[in-house]
Design an enzyme around this catalytic site. Sequence first.
Site, short mmCIF file in Angstrom:
data_model
loop_
_atom_site.label_atom_id
_atom_site.label_comp_id
_atom_site.label_asym_id
_atom_site.label_seq_id
_atom_site.Cartn_x
_atom_site.Cartn_y
_atom_site.Cartn_z
N ASP A 101 -53.15 -0.19 22.82
CA ASP A 101 -51.85 0.40 23.15
C ASP A 101 -51.90 1.88 22.80
OD1 ASP A 101 -49.20 1.06 23.49
OD2 ASP A 101 -48.40 -0.50 22.17
N ASP B 151 -46.30 5.06 28.19
CA ASP B 151 -46.55 4.06 27.16
C ASP B 151 -47.07 2.82 27.87
OD1 ASP B 151 -46.57 2.42 24.97
OD2 ASP B 151 -44.43 2.58 24.52
N HIS C 256 -38.48 -0.85 25.59
CA HIS C 256 -37.54 0.19 25.16
C HIS C 256 -37.42 1.31 26.20
CE1 HIS C 256 -41.27 2.42 24.19
NE2 HIS C 256 -41.69 1.24 23.77
N HIS D 266 -38.72 5.86 21.55
CA HIS D 266 -37.63 4.87 21.62
C HIS D 266 -36.32 5.63 21.74
CE1 HIS D 266 -39.62 0.95 20.70
NE2 HIS D 266 -40.58 1.79 20.32
N GLU E 64 -42.68 -4.06 27.91
CA GLU E 64 -43.81 -4.64 27.19
C GLU E 64 -43.43 -6.00 26.65
OE1 GLU E 64 -45.03 -2.69 23.50
OE2 GLU E 64 -43.09 -1.66 23.41
N GLU F 28 -48.17 -3.97 28.85
CA GLU F 28 -47.06 -3.02 28.91
C GLU F 28 -47.28 -2.01 30.03
OE1 GLU F 28 -44.78 0.03 25.82
OE2 GLU F 28 -46.86 -0.53 25.43
#
Length: 471
Positions: free
Chosen positions: A244, A255, A324, A332, A357, A452
Amino acid sequence: MHLTRISLSQPLTGIILTNMSTEEEVKENNVPKEAEEEEDEVEAGDVGGETTEKGKSKKKRKKKKKPSAAAGFVVEGTPCDPAASSGTKDANQTKPSSKSGKNITQTNPPSIPIRDLFPKSDFPIGEILEHPTLDNQTAVNRMTSEEKKALDSGMQEVYKELRLAAEAHRQTRQYMQSYIKPGMSMIHICETLEDTARKLIGEKGLEAGLAFPTGCSLNHCAAHYTPNNGDTTVFKADDICKIDFGTHINGRIIDCAFTLTFDTKYDKLIEAVREATNTGIKHAGIDVRLCDIGEAIQEVMESYEVEIDGKTYPVKAIRNLNGHSIAPYRIHAGKTVPIVKGGEQTKMEEGEVYAIETFGSTGKGFVHDDMETSHYMKEFDARPTSIRVAKSKQLLHVIDKNFGTLAFCRRWLDRLGQSRYLLSLKDLCDKGVVQPYPPLSDIKGSFTAQFEHTIILRPTCKEVVSRGSDY
């Protein structure tokens, strides 16, 4: 990347998911004529033990010249091209070329900055999907609406920044998927990945670089593990690893994560989590309630059971991990996308960016703080007026200059020449200026997986900007 936790219900209907081109269609329709005769070997389904009908065997095709040696370069017609997924084509979608009009070939390992591969800033576009039409709304064709197209046009520079960061992520992760082997130390894996990503993103202070440390959580650890210097952990052949990492341009963050393993016993677990993430992407859209996405994800995830080492486990969605919203320099941004049913009915809104994710586990489906902390992040709204210790002030200055409100790790402080900073770092944490994020684990002996993607809720459509030919 996961940095907050929550759990959240209710079903969603009327979803439209356009189909991506298959691998065979891409090969048949989109290989340049001059490339049709060189021998090239393509292996499908190589991410994290993933197995599909196409991925069970290697296929060969003839071609003369590769459009790009970089694993991350995606030619038109792949999932990264809207023409392949929705039947529409964005004017920005072209192949990488130099100012002279000739294609530029990425090196192996990748080292040419993405901007140099796309000097006209015509970075690859992500997978294009229609927004879902909800039962209680009049159907609106956003993709043909002149009003929505005008709004979309005004956001092109933002999209280009996200697409640049996404292409750097794609090329980095696809190279790493071929590079990582059992027996490598986790520090070596992370530093190789980060060095590659820094080159491709064209690292430049807070204008371009890595958005957060490389997570490489193993087995029962689901998130937030990256090795500190001195950590001798080695990636073993029977480990299951969640990779990640994030890239950004001017704080526009990509992300994106995947699960990697060399043991086929984890195939069904990986399939469950990958399908759950794709379900979340399918159900996401403007005016969709976040709780409905969580319920859809959980239904798919927990329809699976897996057999590992002779024992059968139900796959559980990890209920205190979630997706998020993302804002500039803020991983976030306030909204959470649950992966279980129940709770908040907040809606997604036009123009927002989300990380979708999901995490699946053979354990309890609940994670707790575990092991030594490596991840830290300055609080977005922190007002460090109470910092009086000189060394703490100096460390905060280093954090502000190099990371701002982006997450960082101890290895990155070491890389900047910082030493004997642990007491100062603790002081900043105690004062609430910096927040520590320890590794998050399910029970020992369990196994976890993660996938994700980053999506843009454009006025006209939903763009899975980080989508690639790998996943």
